[in-house]
Write a protein that holds these residues in place. Structure first.
Motif, mmCIF file in Angstrom:
data_model
loop_
_atom_site.group_PDB
_atom_site.id
_atom_site.type_symbol
_atom_site.label_atom_id
_atom_site.label_comp_id
_atom_site.label_asym_id
_atom_site.label_seq_id
_atom_site.Cartn_x
_atom_site.Cartn_y
_atom_site.Cartn_z
ATOM 1 N N ASP A 16 10.225 -10.797 -12.451
ATOM 2 C CA ASP A 16 9.298 -10.296 -13.462
ATOM 3 C C ASP A 16 9.580 -11.014 -14.785
ATOM 4 O O ASP A 16 10.607 -10.752 -15.424
ATOM 5 C CB ASP A 16 9.485 -8.797 -13.629
ATOM 6 C CG ASP A 16 8.557 -8.200 -14.672
ATOM 7 O OD1 ASP A 16 7.729 -8.957 -15.236
ATOM 8 O OD2 ASP A 16 8.669 -6.995 -14.953
ATOM 9 N N TYR A 19 10.822 -15.327 -3.008
ATOM 10 C CA TYR A 19 11.227 -14.265 -3.938
ATOM 11 C C TYR A 19 10.330 -14.258 -5.161
ATOM 12 O O TYR A 19 9.567 -15.198 -5.418
ATOM 13 C CB TYR A 19 12.689 -14.465 -4.372
ATOM 14 C CG TYR A 19 13.658 -14.448 -3.223
ATOM 15 C CD1 TYR A 19 14.040 -13.249 -2.617
ATOM 16 C CD2 TYR A 19 14.185 -15.630 -2.718
ATOM 17 C CE1 TYR A 19 14.918 -13.236 -1.558
ATOM 18 C CE2 TYR A 19 15.068 -15.617 -1.652
ATOM 19 C CZ TYR A 19 15.428 -14.425 -1.076
ATOM 20 O OH TYR A 19 16.291 -14.412 -0.016
ATOM 21 N N THR A 33 13.081 -9.608 -6.287
ATOM 22 C CA THR A 33 12.531 -8.922 -5.120
ATOM 23 C C THR A 33 11.953 -9.951 -4.147
ATOM 24 O O THR A 33 11.565 -11.044 -4.554
ATOM 25 C CB THR A 33 11.422 -7.947 -5.535
ATOM 26 O OG1 THR A 33 10.409 -8.664 -6.243
ATOM 27 C CG2 THR A 33 11.975 -6.838 -6.427
ATOM 28 N N ALA A 63 11.449 -4.478 1.866
ATOM 29 C CA ALA A 63 10.048 -4.443 1.442
ATOM 30 C C ALA A 63 9.922 -5.223 0.140
ATOM 31 O O ALA A 63 10.918 -5.537 -0.516
ATOM 32 C CB ALA A 63 9.594 -2.999 1.243
ATOM 33 N N VAL A 64 8.699 -5.518 -0.255
ATOM 34 C CA VAL A 64 8.480 -6.325 -1.454
ATOM 35 C C VAL A 64 8.915 -5.584 -2.726
ATOM 36 O O VAL A 64 9.068 -6.210 -3.780
ATOM 37 C CB VAL A 64 7.013 -6.760 -1.573
ATOM 38 C CG1 VAL A 64 6.633 -7.692 -0.425
ATOM 39 C CG2 VAL A 64 6.085 -5.548 -1.622
ATOM 40 N N THR A 65 9.115 -4.283 -2.637
ATOM 41 C CA THR A 65 9.555 -3.513 -3.807
ATOM 42 C C THR A 65 11.074 -3.393 -3.894
ATOM 43 O O THR A 65 11.594 -2.851 -4.884
ATOM 44 C CB THR A 65 8.959 -2.101 -3.755
ATOM 45 O OG1 THR A 65 9.282 -1.489 -2.496
ATOM 46 C CG2 THR A 65 7.443 -2.150 -3.911
ATOM 47 N N ASP A 66 11.799 -3.877 -2.896
ATOM 48 C CA ASP A 66 13.263 -3.753 -2.885
ATOM 49 C C ASP A 66 13.908 -4.798 -3.782
ATOM 50 O O ASP A 66 13.580 -5.993 -3.705
ATOM 51 C CB ASP A 66 13.816 -3.919 -1.462
ATOM 52 C CG ASP A 66 13.479 -2.745 -0.572
ATOM 53 O OD1 ASP A 66 13.329 -1.618 -1.093
ATOM 54 O OD2 ASP A 66 13.373 -2.947 0.658
ATOM 55 N N ARG A 67 14.831 -4.366 -4.624
ATOM 56 C CA ARG A 67 15.635 -5.305 -5.388
ATOM 57 C C ARG A 67 16.752 -5.806 -4.482
ATOM 58 O O ARG A 67 17.633 -5.035 -4.093
ATOM 59 C CB ARG A 67 16.222 -4.640 -6.624
ATOM 60 C CG ARG A 67 17.039 -5.583 -7.506
ATOM 61 C CD ARG A 67 17.684 -4.863 -8.667
ATOM 62 N NE ARG A 67 16.691 -4.227 -9.533
ATOM 63 C CZ ARG A 67 17.016 -3.619 -10.693
ATOM 64 N NH1 ARG A 67 18.287 -3.565 -11.068
ATOM 65 N NH2 ARG A 67 16.074 -3.074 -11.424
ATOM 66 N N THR A 122 9.139 -11.666 -1.715
ATOM 67 C CA THR A 122 7.691 -11.723 -1.554
ATOM 68 C C THR A 122 7.353 -11.278 -0.122
ATOM 69 O O THR A 122 8.236 -11.104 0.722
ATOM 70 C CB THR A 122 7.183 -13.151 -1.751
ATOM 71 O OG1 THR A 122 7.798 -13.995 -0.766
ATOM 72 C CG2 THR A 122 7.517 -13.666 -3.144
ATOM 73 N N GLN A 123 6.065 -11.127 0.158
ATOM 74 C CA GLN A 123 5.679 -10.796 1.528
ATOM 75 C C GLN A 123 6.056 -11.938 2.465
ATOM 76 O O GLN A 123 6.468 -11.700 3.612
ATOM 77 C CB GLN A 123 4.181 -10.524 1.613
ATOM 78 C CG GLN A 123 3.732 -9.989 2.972
ATOM 79 C CD GLN A 123 4.421 -8.685 3.320
ATOM 80 O OE1 GLN A 123 4.393 -7.733 2.532
ATOM 81 N NE2 GLN A 123 5.058 -8.617 4.494
#
Length: 210
Positions: free
Chosen positions: A142, A139, A169, A188-192, A171-172
């Motif tokens: 920010d 994970y 979020t 996806a990596v942008t999903d919270r 990680t890959q």
């Protein structure tokens, strides 16, 4: 719960104390909490994946009284630095226990979650079915989103630190691990996928000359 612990398990609270220099804290005690987002809960439910707490973490139940929507986790350790604005600068922390995700296809355990600042990376030990995969960077958080409430104690008493609402979020590596275990790419990596919070008592450490 000291800077890095709350950095991974807290945020969005204004600092209530100021100091001319960054202050380093060492955790005394506390409790962290992670809650799955509605997005994560709905996508897990679509694959009939249940969420379970892995001891010593304890389950947080939803409004129906049966669905696990998150867990509370006791800290193992935490040390780190907070600046006068309530932002964490550097440090590391680990919590005990974790979560398990399970359906008819697989069981994934995510335990001993460890965060580090200023990288904002969150690693954990991963076990799929009966196989230990090892510690993986699953994970991300920010660091710029984190604000801690810092409340100094009375003379001789620890400082209270609080934080809440920080978005986490995958990680890959986390996305790939989930996909490999369950055979479907839900995130996806942008999903919270969850938000985190924490509170704890910590000792401020003296600033030593360089």
């Amino acid at each position: 719960m000291a800077a890095p612990f709350l950095a991974q398990l807290g945020g969005a609270a204004p600092a209530t104390a100021s100091a001319p220099l960054d202050t380093t804290f060492s955790l005394l005690d506390g409790l962290g909490e992670i809650r799955l987002t509605e997005l994560a809960l709905s996508r897990l439910a679509a694959e009939e994946i249940e969420v379970q707490a892995v001891a010593p973490a304890t389950a947080l139940l939803g409004a129906d009284g049966t669905t696990v929507v998150g867990v509370t986790l006791p800290p193992e350790y935490a040390t780190g630095t907070v600046n006068p604005l309530g932002q964490p600068a550097k440090g590391s922390a680990r919590v005990s226990g974790g979560v398990a995700l399970q359906n008819s296809k697989a069981r994934m355990e995510i335990t001993s979650i460890r965060g580090s600042m200023p990288e904002g990376r969150i690693s954990a030990f991963l076990k799929v079915d009966d196989e230990w995969i090892g510690e993986q960077p699953l994970y991300a958080a920010d660091p710029s989103a984190v604000r801690l409430s810092v409340q100094p104690g009375a003379p001789g008493q620890p400082t209270t630190l609080k934080g809440s609402g920080i978005p986490i979020t995958p990680t890959q590596e986390g996305v790939d691990a989930f996909t490999e275990a369950f055979g479907v790419a839900l995130f996806a990596v942008t999903d919270r996928v969850f938000t985190a919070s924490g509170t704890g008592r910590a000792w401020p450490l003296p600033n030593l000359p360089v």
